[in-house]
Every structure is written in structure tokens, then in C-alpha cells.
Design an enzyme around this catalytic site. Structure first.
Site, PDB file in Angstrom:
ATOM      1  N   ASP A  68      49.891  57.452  33.076  1.00  9.42           N
ATOM      2  CA  ASP A  68      50.453  57.157  34.396  1.00  9.42           C
ATOM      3  C   ASP A  68      49.705  58.027  35.383  1.00  9.42           C
ATOM      4  OD1 ASP A  68      52.478  55.394  35.656  1.00  9.42           O
ATOM      5  OD2 ASP A  68      53.030  57.281  36.602  1.00  9.42           O
ATOM      6  N   SER A  69      49.192  57.385  36.407  1.00  7.46           N
ATOM      7  CA  SER A  69      48.300  58.114  37.307  1.00  7.46           C
ATOM      8  C   SER A  69      48.466  57.601  38.727  1.00  7.46           C
ATOM      9  CB  SER A  69      46.850  57.959  36.824  1.00  7.46           C
ATOM     10  OG  SER A  69      46.562  56.618  36.509  1.00  7.46           O
ATOM     11  N   LYS A 173      32.076  60.965  36.482  1.00  4.21           N
ATOM     12  CA  LYS A 173      33.507  60.884  36.846  1.00  4.21           C
ATOM     13  C   LYS A 173      34.366  61.377  35.680  1.00  4.21           C
ATOM     14  CE  LYS A 173      37.369  58.023  38.209  1.00  4.21           C
ATOM     15  NZ  LYS A 173      37.983  56.695  38.322  1.00  4.21           N
TER      16      LYS A 173
HETATM   17  P1  ITT Z   1      49.191  50.471  33.445  1.00 10.74           P
HETATM   18  O1  ITT Z   1      50.581  50.891  33.893  1.00 10.74           O
HETATM   19  O2  ITT Z   1      49.196  49.163  32.711  1.00 10.74           O
HETATM   20  O3  ITT Z   1      48.463  51.553  32.730  1.00 10.74           O
HETATM   21  P2  ITT Z   1      48.665  50.508  36.304  1.00 10.74           P
HETATM   22  O4  ITT Z   1      47.443  50.271  37.130  1.00 10.74           O
HETATM   23  O5  ITT Z   1      49.934  49.798  36.726  1.00 10.74           O
HETATM   24  O6  ITT Z   1      48.307  50.179  34.774  1.00 10.74           O
HETATM   25  P3  ITT Z   1      49.776  53.102  37.023  1.00 10.74           P
HETATM   26  O7  ITT Z   1      51.160  52.636  37.251  1.00 10.74           O
HETATM   27  O8  ITT Z   1      49.564  54.400  36.288  1.00 10.74           O
HETATM   28  O9  ITT Z   1      48.913  52.059  36.197  1.00 10.74           O
HETATM   29  O10 ITT Z   1      49.037  53.173  38.427  1.00 10.74           O
HETATM   30  C1  ITT Z   1      47.837  53.847  38.548  1.00 10.74           C
HETATM   31  C2  ITT Z   1      47.205  53.467  39.889  1.00 10.74           C
HETATM   32  O11 ITT Z   1      46.700  54.663  40.506  1.00 10.74           O
HETATM   33  C3  ITT Z   1      45.997  52.583  39.671  1.00 10.74           C
HETATM   34  O12 ITT Z   1      46.382  51.211  39.622  1.00 10.74           O
HETATM   35  C4  ITT Z   1      45.138  52.949  40.860  1.00 10.74           C
HETATM   36  O13 ITT Z   1      45.615  52.317  42.015  1.00 10.74           O
HETATM   37  C5  ITT Z   1      45.410  54.449  41.016  1.00 10.74           C
HETATM   38  N1  ITT Z   1      44.455  55.243  40.214  1.00 10.74           N
HETATM   39  C6  ITT Z   1      44.731  55.960  39.083  1.00 10.74           C
HETATM   40  N2  ITT Z   1      43.631  56.517  38.582  1.00 10.74           N
HETATM   41  C7  ITT Z   1      42.623  56.147  39.390  1.00 10.74           C
HETATM   42  C8  ITT Z   1      41.237  56.381  39.376  1.00 10.74           C
HETATM   43  O14 ITT Z   1      40.657  57.070  38.403  1.00 10.74           O
HETATM   44  N3  ITT Z   1      40.505  55.852  40.352  1.00 10.74           N
HETATM   45  C9  ITT Z   1      41.070  55.133  41.331  1.00 10.74           C
HETATM   46  N4  ITT Z   1      42.369  54.828  41.412  1.00 10.74           N
HETATM   47  C10 ITT Z   1      43.154  55.334  40.441  1.00 10.74           C
END
Ligand code: ITT
Length: 195
Positions: A68-69, A173
Site C-alpha cells: 500500500d503506497s 528508481k
Molecule cells: P493495488 O491496491 O492493487 O496494489 P493500487 O494502485 O490501488 O493497486 P494503492 O491503493 O496502494 O494501490 O495506491 C497506490 C497509488 O499511489 C498508486 O496507484 C499511485 O497513484 C501512487 N503511487 C504509489 N507508488 C508510486 C510510485 O512509485 N510512483 C508513482 N505513483 C505511485
């Protein structure tokens, strides 16, 4: 170690995860043929990562990892934060990125501070739950730059690099990113827990 299931549907994340965890057998939900709709109703990265890893337990006997990010922009009270994927709904990232730049109009220098945060959760077959966290600090660029990475990468400028995280190579990265740090820490934690 047996195959590890990675509970993500985000292909940008999955590309990075496979590179960072090189040498481990990691398979995506798509490769495992698993389709599941998970409600991410936590309010922290830790809660949501745990929710995702544990939601897959009925489908997988081995280790399950989840990520989660998101992007925290200090001037926007850490928005979009855990809502980074859902920010502005299905709008393309060109629009989401433009919106963040516009909301910071007139804001200068260090006041544009932001960071990417990544929490990795591991659900182990014996019921244990482990988490690790990684961050990378930056400032919100005044114009998007670069076409590498995914999501908000074109607007996160890293002063030490003099570039956004979309302008550097995937290897660069992964070496410095929130995801690289959290996944390497998880790899070490798993090695000591499973030793
Ligand atoms: P999953 O839950 O299926 O893993 P998701 O995209 O919905 O996919 P998250 O709820 O964790 O995942 O949302 C993470 C969002 O944060 C991601 O969709 C991007 O918008 C942003 N994000 C996270 N890491 C990033 C990165 O390395 N570079 C750019 N944006 C990032």
C-alpha cells in the site's frame, strides 16, 4: 522458498516489485488467475497493506505480500495519501498530476515538500503478519517531467538527483525508492523470521 503471491492489480508496481525481488519467485494475482475485489477501508498505509495481504489468505497457502503506497503532499495536509489511487476517480494521471500542481500555485521551495510512502505487508502461513515501510522525499515539480515509472512519478522532483522519479531509469528508481526500501527491508525480515 516457495512461490510468493503478490496481492496487487497495479502493473506499474508489479514491474518494480519483480525487479526489486529478483531471485525470489514472485507471482502476481493475474499470473495466479486470482480475481478478487478488496475493499481498502483502512485509514493508514499499514492497515490497507494488511487488509490486502490477509484478503488473499483463502486463495494461497504460501507467503502473501501486499503493497500500500501513495504520495503525501505536506501543503495539502498529506493528501492524497492513502487515497492516492482513488484521487479524482478514474481521471488519467496527466489530469491528477496537473491538479496537484495547480493546488500548489504560489507555493515555493521547501513548502512544496512531499514524499512517496510504501508499506509492504506479509501474511505468513502460520498467521503472522509482518510490515515494513519505506519513503523517498521530494518536492512537487512546477511542471511534469519524464515518462518512466507510473502514477505521480512525473511530478515528484528529487533535489539530490535534480530530476523527477519519472526521469530516472527503473534501476535508479528501485535503488532509492519507497518501494525499493520497503521491499528490501521485508526480504531481510522474512529471511530472519523463516531462518
Ligand atoms: P493495488 O491496491 O492493487 O496494489 P493500487 O494502485 O490501488 O493497486 P494503492 O491503493 O496502494 O494501490 O495506491 C497506490 C497509488 O499511489 C498508486 O496507484 C499511485 O497513484 C501512487 N503511487 C504509489 N507508488 C508510486 C510510485 O512509485 N510512483 C508513482 N505513483 C505511485
Amino acid at each position: 522458498m516457495e512461490k510468493i503471491l503478490f496481492a496487487t492489480g497495479n502493473e506499474g508496481k508489479m514491474r518494480e516489485i519483480k525487479m526489486i525481488l529478483d531471485g525470489l519467485e514472485v507471482i502476481s494475482l493475474k499470473e495466479a488467475g486470482i480475481e478478487v475485489d478488496i475493499e481498502e477501508n483502512g485509514t493508514t498505509f499499514e492497515e490497507n497493506a494488511a487488509i490486502k495481504a490477509q484478503a488473499l489468505r483463502p486463495y494461497w497457502d504460501g507467503i502473501i505480500l501486499a503493497d500500500d503506497s501513495g504520495l503525501e503532499v505536506d501543503y495539502l495536509n498529506k493528501e492524497p495519501g492513502v487515497y492516492s489511487a482513488r484521487y479524482m476517480g478514474d481521471a488519467p494521471y496527466e489530469i491528477k498530476n496537473r491538479s496537484i500542481i495547480e493546488r500548489l500555485e504560489g507555493v515555493e521551495g521547501a513548502d512544496r515538500s512531499a514524499r512517496f510512502v510504501c508499506v509492504i505487508a506479509a501474511s505468513l502461513p502460520d498467521g503472522q503478519l509482518l510490515t515494513t515501510r519505506g519513503t523517498i522525499e521530494g518536492i512537487i515539480a512546477k511542471e511534469p517531467a519524464g515518462c518512466g515509472g507510473f502514477g505521480y512519478d512525473p511530478i515528484v522532483y528529487v533535489p539530490e538527483l535534480g530530476m523527477t522519479t519519472a526521469e530516472i531509469s527503473a534501476e535508479q528508481k528501485n535503488a532509492i525508492s519507497h518501494r525499493g526500501k520497503a521491499l528490501r527491508a521485508m526480504r531481510e525480515k522474512l529471511a530472519s523470521v523463516l531462518a
